[in-house]
Design a protein around this motif. Structure first.
Motif, PDB file in Angstrom:
ATOM      1  N   TRP A  47      26.021   4.487 -28.928  1.00  0.00           N
ATOM      2  CA  TRP A  47      24.970   4.760 -27.945  1.00  0.00           C
ATOM      3  C   TRP A  47      23.999   3.592 -27.856  1.00  0.00           C
ATOM      4  CZ3 TRP A  47      24.679   9.428 -25.258  1.00  0.00           C
ATOM      5  CH2 TRP A  47      25.485  10.477 -25.738  1.00  0.00           C
ATOM      6  N   LEU A  56      25.663   6.504 -23.339  1.00  0.00           N
ATOM      7  CA  LEU A  56      26.866   6.462 -24.169  1.00  0.00           C
ATOM      8  C   LEU A  56      27.735   5.280 -23.772  1.00  0.00           C
ATOM      9  CD1 LEU A  56      28.706   7.754 -26.311  1.00  0.00           C
ATOM     10  CD2 LEU A  56      29.682   9.159 -24.482  1.00  0.00           C
ATOM     11  N   ASN A  57      28.084   4.441 -24.757  1.00  0.00           N
ATOM     12  CA  ASN A  57      28.864   3.237 -24.497  1.00  0.00           C
ATOM     13  C   ASN A  57      30.373   3.428 -24.624  1.00  0.00           C
ATOM     14  OD1 ASN A  57      26.478   1.563 -24.214  1.00  0.00           O
ATOM     15  ND2 ASN A  57      26.236   1.842 -26.413  1.00  0.00           N
ATOM     16  N   LYS A  58      30.806   4.363 -25.464  1.00  0.00           N
ATOM     17  CA  LYS A  58      32.237   4.606 -25.687  1.00  0.00           C
ATOM     18  C   LYS A  58      32.502   6.109 -25.665  1.00  0.00           C
ATOM     19  CE  LYS A  58      33.464   0.585 -28.490  1.00  0.00           C
ATOM     20  NZ  LYS A  58      34.046   0.164 -29.765  1.00  0.00           N
ATOM     21  N   PRO A  59      33.713   6.524 -25.290  1.00  0.00           N
ATOM     22  CA  PRO A  59      34.040   7.952 -25.279  1.00  0.00           C
ATOM     23  C   PRO A  59      33.850   8.596 -26.656  1.00  0.00           C
ATOM     24  CG  PRO A  59      35.762   6.693 -24.186  1.00  0.00           C
ATOM     25  CD  PRO A  59      34.835   5.700 -24.838  1.00  0.00           C
ATOM     26  N   SER A 139      32.949   7.710 -21.489  1.00  0.00           N
ATOM     27  CA  SER A 139      31.712   6.944 -21.668  1.00  0.00           C
ATOM     28  C   SER A 139      30.911   6.955 -20.370  1.00  0.00           C
ATOM     29  CB  SER A 139      32.040   5.513 -22.079  1.00  0.00           C
ATOM     30  OG  SER A 139      32.784   4.887 -21.050  1.00  0.00           O
TER      31      SER A 139
END
Length: 149
Positions: A47, A56-59, A139
């Motif tokens: 995050w 949120l940067n990634k799933p 994401s």
């Protein structure tokens, strides 16, 4: 109702419980604590905590919140216009069933499609301290605030 409106951007955030605290304006991988106290919240996953919001940067990032209210809402939206972000909600570690809000099915599934307030939990009585968790399967979601009813 014993849970107050709670902002997740660092300018107005309170009761953040992820170990090590918030890392401001930079990507960071967070972990949730073993247990949350009432009205505390935590991130897990990759995050970026910004002044007004958290993104949120990634799933598979999660937010957990221990609350006491009938309804739990989350003000959020996709970071990119026209995008959608799938999510799954749990209450006390289980699908919400009859406690699901209007923006979630009884299995806890929903999709963020626009910037707005999403009703995620609307629990039947009795109202008690409960552990809420939302996992974003994609994401690119922006989170602004929890509200309660």
């Amino acid at each position: 109702m014993k849970s107050p409106e709670t902002y997740v951007g660092y300018e107005r955030a309170e009761n953040f419980a992820s170990p090590g605290g918030a890392v401001l304006d930079m990507r960071h991988v967070y972990a949730g604590p073993a247990r949350l106290r009432l009205n505390y919240w935590a991130l897990s996953g990759d995050w970026t905590v910004k002044k007004q919001l958290t993104v949120l940067n990634k799933p598979n990032g999660r937010i957990a919140y221990r609350f006491h209210a009938r309804d739990l809402h989350l003000v959020m939206g996709p970071a990119a216009r026209g995008a959608s972000v799938r999510f799954r909600v749990l209450i006390d570690g289980q699908a919400p069933g009859a406690a699901h809000g209007i923006d979630v099915d009884d299995q806890g599934n929903g999709t963020v499609t626009e910037q707005r307030m999403y009703q995620l939990i609307r629990q039947p009585k009795p109202i008690a301290d409960r552990q809420f968790e939302i996992e974003f399967l994609d994401s690119g979601v922006e989170i602004y605030a929890f509200t309660f009813g």
